[in-house]
Write a protein that holds these residues in place. Structure first.
Motif, mmCIF file in Angstrom:
data_model
loop_
_atom_site.group_PDB
_atom_site.id
_atom_site.type_symbol
_atom_site.label_atom_id
_atom_site.label_comp_id
_atom_site.label_asym_id
_atom_site.label_seq_id
_atom_site.Cartn_x
_atom_site.Cartn_y
_atom_site.Cartn_z
ATOM 1 N N LEU A 1 0.839 -1.203 0.000
ATOM 2 C CA LEU A 1 0.000 0.000 0.000
ATOM 3 C C LEU A 1 0.872 1.250 0.000
ATOM 4 O O LEU A 1 0.550 2.249 -0.653
ATOM 5 C CB LEU A 1 -0.917 0.012 1.229
ATOM 6 N N LEU A 2 1.992 1.196 0.717
ATOM 7 C CA LEU A 2 2.871 2.368 0.801
ATOM 8 C C LEU A 2 3.555 2.673 -0.541
ATOM 9 O O LEU A 2 3.702 3.839 -0.901
ATOM 10 C CB LEU A 2 3.926 2.165 1.897
ATOM 11 N N VAL A 3 3.964 1.645 -1.288
ATOM 12 C CA VAL A 3 4.652 1.916 -2.563
ATOM 13 C C VAL A 3 3.664 2.229 -3.688
ATOM 14 O O VAL A 3 4.016 2.873 -4.669
ATOM 15 C CB VAL A 3 5.584 0.752 -3.022
ATOM 16 N N GLU A 4 2.418 1.775 -3.514
ATOM 17 C CA GLU A 4 1.428 1.916 -4.587
ATOM 18 C C GLU A 4 0.914 3.344 -4.720
ATOM 19 O O GLU A 4 0.523 3.771 -5.801
ATOM 20 C CB GLU A 4 0.270 0.967 -4.267
ATOM 21 N N GLY A 5 0.915 4.084 -3.609
ATOM 22 C CA GLY A 5 0.452 5.472 -3.651
ATOM 23 C C GLY A 5 1.630 6.415 -3.543
ATOM 24 O O GLY A 5 2.782 6.015 -3.749
ATOM 25 N N ASN A 6 1.329 7.682 -3.246
ATOM 26 C CA ASN A 6 2.408 8.653 -3.012
ATOM 27 C C ASN A 6 2.300 9.097 -1.559
ATOM 28 O O ASN A 6 1.640 10.077 -1.247
ATOM 29 C CB ASN A 6 2.269 9.836 -3.968
ATOM 30 N N PHE B 1 5.342 5.605 -7.687
ATOM 31 C CA PHE B 1 5.222 7.022 -8.030
ATOM 32 C C PHE B 1 4.107 7.251 -9.055
ATOM 33 O O PHE B 1 4.338 7.809 -10.134
ATOM 34 C CB PHE B 1 6.547 7.571 -8.579
ATOM 35 N N PRO B 2 2.879 6.811 -8.760
ATOM 36 C CA PRO B 2 1.798 6.982 -9.753
ATOM 37 C C PRO B 2 1.395 8.454 -9.883
ATOM 38 O O PRO B 2 1.633 9.244 -8.972
ATOM 39 C CB PRO B 2 0.645 6.187 -9.132
ATOM 40 N N HIS B 3 0.822 8.783 -11.008
ATOM 41 C CA HIS B 3 0.294 10.136 -11.181
ATOM 42 C C HIS B 3 -1.207 10.098 -10.937
ATOM 43 O O HIS B 3 -1.945 9.461 -11.667
ATOM 44 C CB HIS B 3 0.594 10.660 -12.587
#
Lengths: 180, 246
Positions: free
Chosen positions: B93-98, B130-132
């Motif tokens: 969850l932590l890497v999937e969002g910012n 690092f999704p936008h």
């Protein structure tokens, strides 16, 4: 008496806040110097690691070519490598540029920025080339320990450093685990 | 004491009493045993989507927030394997969002952050995405920062069932899933949301926040800065039990 340990430190894409926190260990630094010597570090201004050191502390993420070289230099010369702070562990604040292209970031700063005169993107050969993205350290080299915090408190850094130089488990208790 | 309170099951070898209809999660928390959870808020219907509260019941994994307690069952929760699984889910969850904790106003009050502390997450094993994602700051009082959304669905459920407004919904599938707003423009400002809605009060992370409240409580003095989430959640749950059941 046990052999004195050697510690090297550096800051990549960081703000030196983690190094300031290291200095915030105050008189405990004297205690540390009984057990370890500082090799390459901004604290003593030694530029390169001579031989092997026991512990490498790195602040900041990887944002340019110079960072990549320095990180590999540390990995090659440190028996134990420690990511210090949020930028080293996640990319941190500098990695907020990852949502934009490098071109857009440079143009925003140097072409369209407020108050910019003689607008051009700096291209002096002395400047290290920027990477397209900012990376956490462990996405570039193997990292052995991670000390989160922005910056990690002096107590947190002391917990980890004193454990590493004396051979204890450096894992953080919940009371010292903070990401902010 | 009502007669059915004497029914018990075993959780990590400890005998836990439960009331008829209680879930494994509710009975454990009432007995003072913390089970990590993110998508579940005991004040609302469980959803069992984050899977952090997974326990092993008679040898099989179940989400404890929806698993009914049954007399005599053997439940395992605080095991190295389950805690490793919970840690991995939290890191994903932590890497999937910012999630920039140092720059987030929710820091210190964030359940994702506090749960990661409780599980001893010192770094994320997985590459950062690092999704936008879009931020909706159109509303004068409420901000929706999708960068921090963990898709627990609490706002969707509460807006539908408690506020009866259906302001929030999820769209897309898998990694492209995102929160959308029920309004002609797709923006919060044109929706029926208001700052008094229950749906905007219970976001476990910093995705839905009130404007104008930044730094009212300084960093270091916030909810989970002063009390670990394990103790805080159990205390809150037990107070709720006393309030509802005496």
């Amino acid at each position: 008496m046990a052999r004195k340990r050697k510690i090297a430190t550096c800051s990549l894409a960081g703000c030196f806040g983690c190094h300031m926190s290291l200095l915030d260990t105050d008189e405990r630094l004297l205690e540390l110097l009984e057990l370890a010597d500082f090799d390459r570090s901004p604290i003593n201004d030694i530029k390169e690691i001579r031989g092997m050191v026991d512990i490498g502390l790195i602040e900041g993420g990887v944002c340019n070519v110079e960072n990549v070289h320095l990180l590999h230099h540390f990995r090659d010369h440190c028996r134990v490598l420690v990511s210090m702070g949020e930028c080293a562990i996640t990319g941190g604040i500098p990695s907020m540029r990852n949502h934009h292209t490098l071109k857009a970031c440079l143009e925003e700063s140097y072409i369209r920025g407020v108050g910019v005169e003689n607008a051009h993107i700096p291209d002096d050969p002395e400047l290290p080339l920027l990477l397209n993205k900012v990376y956490p350290l462990h996405e570039v080299v193997q990292v052995d320990y991670h000390v989160p915090g922005c910056p990690p408190s002096a107590d947190t850094l002391w917990h980890v450093l004193s454990a590493l130089v004396t051979g204890r488990d450096p894992r953080l208790p919940t009371t010292l685990l903070r990401y902010d | 004491m009502s007669p059915d309170i004497r029914k018990t099951f075993h959780l990590d070898g400890v005998e836990i009493p439960f009331r008829e209809g209680q879930t494994v999660f509710d009975a454990a928390m009432a007995a003072g045993i913390y089970i990590p959870h993110l998508c579940h808020n005991p004040d609302f219907e469980p959803h069992s989507s984050c899977r952090l509260c997974t326990v092993i019941v008679n040898g099989r994994p179940f989400a404890s927030c929806t698993q009914p307690a049954v007399a005599g069952q053997d439940v395992k929760s605080d095991t190295p394997e389950l805690n490793d699984m919970r840690r991995s889910l939290t890191e994903m969850l932590l890497v999937e969002g910012n999630h920039y904790c140092p720059a987030c106003e929710k820091s210190g009050n964030c359940r994702l952050q506090a749960t990661a502390y409780a599980l001893g997450v010192q770094y994320n094993h997985y590459p950062q995405f690092f999704p936008h994602r879009d931020v909706d700051a159109s509303h004068p009082e409420i901000i929706l920062d999708r960068d921090r959304c963990i898709l627990c669905g609490l706002c969707v459920r509460i807006s539908r069932r408690v506020d009866r407004k259906n302001v929030f919904a999820m769209t897309g599938r898998g990694i492209t899933t995102t929160i959308v707003i029920d309004s002609p423009s797709g923006l919060l400002v044109d929706s029926r949301v208001s700052r008094d809605d229950e749906a905007v009060q219970h976001c476990p992370v910093g995705a839905l926040m009130m404007k104008g409240e930044a730094f009212k409580v300084p960093i270091g003095e916030r909810r989970y800065d002063t009390s670990p989430i394990s103790e805080d959640s159990v205390a809150k749950f037990q107070a709720r039990e006393v309030r509802l059941h005496g």
